[in-house]
Design a protein around this motif. Structure first.
Motif, short mmCIF file in Angstrom:
data_model
loop_
_atom_site.label_atom_id
_atom_site.label_comp_id
_atom_site.label_asym_id
_atom_site.label_seq_id
_atom_site.Cartn_x
_atom_site.Cartn_y
_atom_site.Cartn_z
N TYR A 61 0.83 -1.21 0.00
CA TYR A 61 0.00 0.00 0.00
C TYR A 61 0.86 1.26 0.00
O TYR A 61 0.55 2.23 -0.69
CB TYR A 61 -0.96 0.00 1.19
CG TYR A 61 -1.92 -1.16 1.13
CD1 TYR A 61 -2.94 -1.19 0.19
CD2 TYR A 61 -1.77 -2.25 1.99
CE1 TYR A 61 -3.81 -2.27 0.12
CE2 TYR A 61 -2.62 -3.33 1.92
CZ TYR A 61 -3.65 -3.33 0.98
OH TYR A 61 -4.51 -4.40 0.90
N ASN A 62 1.95 1.25 0.74
CA ASN A 62 2.87 2.39 0.72
C ASN A 62 3.53 2.54 -0.65
O ASN A 62 3.73 3.66 -1.12
CB ASN A 62 3.94 2.24 1.80
CG ASN A 62 3.40 2.40 3.19
OD1 ASN A 62 2.30 2.91 3.39
ND2 ASN A 62 4.16 1.94 4.17
N VAL A 63 3.84 1.43 -1.27
CA VAL A 63 4.41 1.46 -2.62
C VAL A 63 3.42 2.10 -3.58
O VAL A 63 3.77 2.95 -4.40
CB VAL A 63 4.81 0.04 -3.09
CG1 VAL A 63 5.26 0.05 -4.54
CG2 VAL A 63 5.91 -0.53 -2.19
N ALA A 64 2.15 1.73 -3.45
CA ALA A 64 1.12 2.28 -4.33
C ALA A 64 0.97 3.79 -4.15
O ALA A 64 0.80 4.53 -5.13
CB ALA A 64 -0.22 1.59 -4.06
N VAL A 65 1.08 4.26 -2.92
CA VAL A 65 0.98 5.70 -2.67
C VAL A 65 2.14 6.44 -3.31
O VAL A 65 1.97 7.49 -3.95
CB VAL A 65 0.90 5.97 -1.15
CG1 VAL A 65 1.05 7.45 -0.85
CG2 VAL A 65 -0.40 5.45 -0.59
N VAL A 66 3.34 5.92 -3.16
CA VAL A 66 4.52 6.56 -3.75
C VAL A 66 4.42 6.57 -5.28
O VAL A 66 4.72 7.57 -5.93
CB VAL A 66 5.82 5.88 -3.28
CG1 VAL A 66 7.02 6.42 -4.03
CG2 VAL A 66 6.00 6.07 -1.78
#
Length: 96
Positions: A71-76
């Protein structure tokens, strides 16, 4: 690594390349780079400013690969799309 994360990493790399291409179009239209770090790289390195830009793209992709939270990867990756969208708007505005 799951498929979603692999796809996000691919998108991150492709967005970095799209940023590079759209920035070159903006420069060809006579506009300038707004990022002061990249502007400095363009001044110092001339046409070789592409090397640090691609290097930063690869660094971000590698750091995202090391992340455990998809999910953090998707935000970045979503944030990485912002310069490309902005460049596209500038290109449209500059050609009309």
């Amino acid at each position: 690594m799951n498929r979603a994360k692999a796809l996000l990493l691919l998108f991150c790399f492709l967005l970095g390349c799209a940023d590079l291409v759209t920035t070159n179009v903006i420069l060809d239209l006579g506009m300038g780079e707004l990022n002061p770090v990249m502007r400095l790289a363009q001044t110092w390195l001339g046409m070789w400013w592409l090397v640090p830009k691609l290097g930063l793209t690869l660094l971000v992709t590698w750091l995202l690969w090391c992340s455990k939270n998809v999910y953090n990867v998707a935000v970045v990756v979503a944030f990485c799309s912002t310069p490309v969208l902005n460049n596209l708007l500038l290109i449209i505005a500059g050609t009309t």
